[in-house]
Write a protein that holds these residues in place. Structure first.
Motif, PDB file in Angstrom:
ATOM      1  N   UNK A  46       0.881  -1.414  -0.144  1.00  0.00           N
ATOM      2  CA  UNK A  46       0.012   0.036  -0.073  1.00  0.00           C
ATOM      3  C   UNK A  46       0.660   1.385  -0.099  1.00  0.00           C
ATOM      4  N   UNK A  47       1.837   1.317   0.932  1.00  0.00           N
ATOM      5  CA  UNK A  47       2.756   2.351   0.940  1.00  0.00           C
ATOM      6  C   UNK A  47       3.444   2.738  -0.582  1.00  0.00           C
ATOM      7  N   UNK A  48       3.851   1.563  -0.921  1.00  0.00           N
ATOM      8  CA  UNK A  48       4.707   1.613  -2.148  1.00  0.00           C
ATOM      9  C   UNK A  48       3.774   2.264  -3.418  1.00  0.00           C
ATOM     10  N   UNK A  49       2.460   1.661  -3.309  1.00  0.00           N
ATOM     11  CA  UNK A  49       1.434   2.315  -4.235  1.00  0.00           C
ATOM     12  C   UNK A  49       1.181   3.720  -4.045  1.00  0.00           C
ATOM     13  N   UNK A  50       1.251   3.956  -2.618  1.00  0.00           N
ATOM     14  CA  UNK A  50       0.988   5.800  -2.550  1.00  0.00           C
ATOM     15  C   UNK A  50       2.117   6.483  -2.968  1.00  0.00           C
ATOM     16  N   UNK A  51       3.399   5.939  -2.849  1.00  0.00           N
ATOM     17  CA  UNK A  51       4.389   6.611  -3.224  1.00  0.00           C
ATOM     18  C   UNK A  51       4.674   6.444  -4.827  1.00  0.00           C
ATOM     19  N   UNK A  52       4.223   5.700  -5.389  1.00  0.00           N
ATOM     20  CA  UNK A  52       4.179   5.765  -6.908  1.00  0.00           C
ATOM     21  C   UNK A  52       2.902   6.852  -7.428  1.00  0.00           C
ATOM     22  N   UNK A  53       1.703   6.780  -6.400  1.00  0.00           N
ATOM     23  CA  UNK A  53       0.717   7.569  -6.733  1.00  0.00           C
ATOM     24  C   UNK A  53       1.121   8.893  -6.603  1.00  0.00           C
ATOM     25  N   UNK A  54       1.959   9.353  -5.621  1.00  0.00           N
ATOM     26  CA  UNK A  54       2.466  10.652  -5.389  1.00  0.00           C
ATOM     27  C   UNK A  54       3.394  11.166  -6.286  1.00  0.00           C
ATOM     28  N   UNK A  55       4.226  10.068  -6.783  1.00  0.00           N
ATOM     29  CA  UNK A  55       5.342  10.429  -7.903  1.00  0.00           C
ATOM     30  C   UNK A  55       4.614  10.799  -9.068  1.00  0.00           C
ATOM     31  N   UNK A  56       3.411  10.273  -9.348  1.00  0.00           N
ATOM     32  CA  UNK A  56       2.609  10.433 -10.454  1.00  0.00           C
ATOM     33  C   UNK A  56       1.805  11.865 -10.498  1.00  0.00           C
ATOM     34  N   UNK A  57       1.538  11.973  -9.230  1.00  0.00           N
ATOM     35  CA  UNK A  57       0.869  13.332  -8.864  1.00  0.00           C
ATOM     36  C   UNK A  57       1.773  14.406  -8.846  1.00  0.00           C
ATOM     37  N   UNK A  58       2.805  14.253  -8.439  1.00  0.00           N
ATOM     38  CA  UNK A  58       4.043  15.306  -8.594  1.00  0.00           C
ATOM     39  C   UNK A  58       4.357  15.693 -10.201  1.00  0.00           C
ATOM     40  N   UNK A  59       4.727  14.533 -10.837  1.00  0.00           N
ATOM     41  CA  UNK A  59       4.853  14.857 -12.433  1.00  0.00           C
ATOM     42  C   UNK A  59       3.741  15.603 -13.057  1.00  0.00           C
ATOM     43  N   UNK A  60       2.388  15.361 -12.502  1.00  0.00           N
ATOM     44  CA  UNK A  60       1.232  16.207 -13.179  1.00  0.00           C
ATOM     45  C   UNK A  60       1.386  17.304 -12.757  1.00  0.00           C
ATOM     46  N   UNK A  61       1.685  17.611 -11.613  1.00  0.00           N
ATOM     47  CA  UNK A  61       1.774  18.838 -10.841  1.00  0.00           C
ATOM     48  C   UNK A  61       2.801  19.797 -11.627  1.00  0.00           C
ATOM     49  N   UNK A  62       4.105  19.065 -11.819  1.00  0.00           N
ATOM     50  CA  UNK A  62       5.248  19.624 -12.369  1.00  0.00           C
ATOM     51  C   UNK A  62       4.686  20.000 -14.022  1.00  0.00           C
ATOM     52  N   UNK A  63       4.046  19.194 -14.616  1.00  0.00           N
ATOM     53  CA  UNK A  63       3.727  19.497 -15.913  1.00  0.00           C
ATOM     54  C   UNK A  63       2.683  20.605 -16.005  1.00  0.00           C
ATOM     55  N   UNK A  64       1.806  20.612 -14.995  1.00  0.00           N
ATOM     56  CA  UNK A  64       0.847  21.749 -14.851  1.00  0.00           C
ATOM     57  C   UNK A  64       1.630  23.148 -14.508  1.00  0.00           C
ATOM     58  N   UNK A  65       2.675  23.170 -13.656  1.00  0.00           N
ATOM     59  CA  UNK A  65       3.231  24.367 -13.516  1.00  0.00           C
ATOM     60  C   UNK A  65       4.076  24.581 -14.663  1.00  0.00           C
TER      61      UNK A  65
END
Length: 134
Positions: A39-58
């Motif tokens: 679950x923690x690994x999935x959350x970390x992966x989700x966080x990385x994806x969210x961070x990448x999307x946020x970087x792209x949006x920025x």
């Protein structure tokens, strides 16, 4: 002796059962920890994806901001051109008003002169008109 052997055997069986129960509990704990880890690994992966999307949006917002800044600069240039044109129109208006004033002055002089000449011509023609009327 048999009773002692039986008691030892019962204690050994009880210890074995407790050990098996502890082992089963430990396996369940390991399963829970593995599930938490996944679950923690999935959350970390989700966080990385969210961070990448946020970087792209920025990056997208920054690019839009740069475009808007360029457009604003272009607008400022156009505004300055309009202001310059308004100033020139104002200068032309002053020039036209000055010319109009001069024209009105010349026109008034011409009208006065024509009126004087007309009066003078009437006065000169009066004797002729009177002579013709007799």
């Amino acid at each position: 002796l048999k009773a002692q052997s039986k008691a030892l055997s019962d204690r050994a069986n009880a210890s074995k059962e407790r050990a098996e129960a502890a082992e089963a509990e430990m396996r369940e704990g390991i399963k829970r920890n593995n599930a938490r880890s996944h679950f923690a690994e999935a959350m970390i992966e989700q966080y990385k994806e969210d961070e990448d999307r946020a970087d792209a949006e920025v990056a997208k917002v920054r690019a839009e901001g740069a475009t808007l800044e360029k457009e604003a600069a272009g607008c400022q240039t156009e505004i300055q051109k309009c202001r310059d044109a308004i100033d020139k129109l104002g200068q032309h208006q002053v020039s036209l008003q000055t010319r109009q004033g001069k024209f009105m002055e010349l026109h008034a002089r011409a009208v006065q002169r024509a009126s004087r000449e007309l009066l003078h011509a009437r006065e000169q023609m009066r004797p002729l008109v009177e002579a013709l009327g007799r």
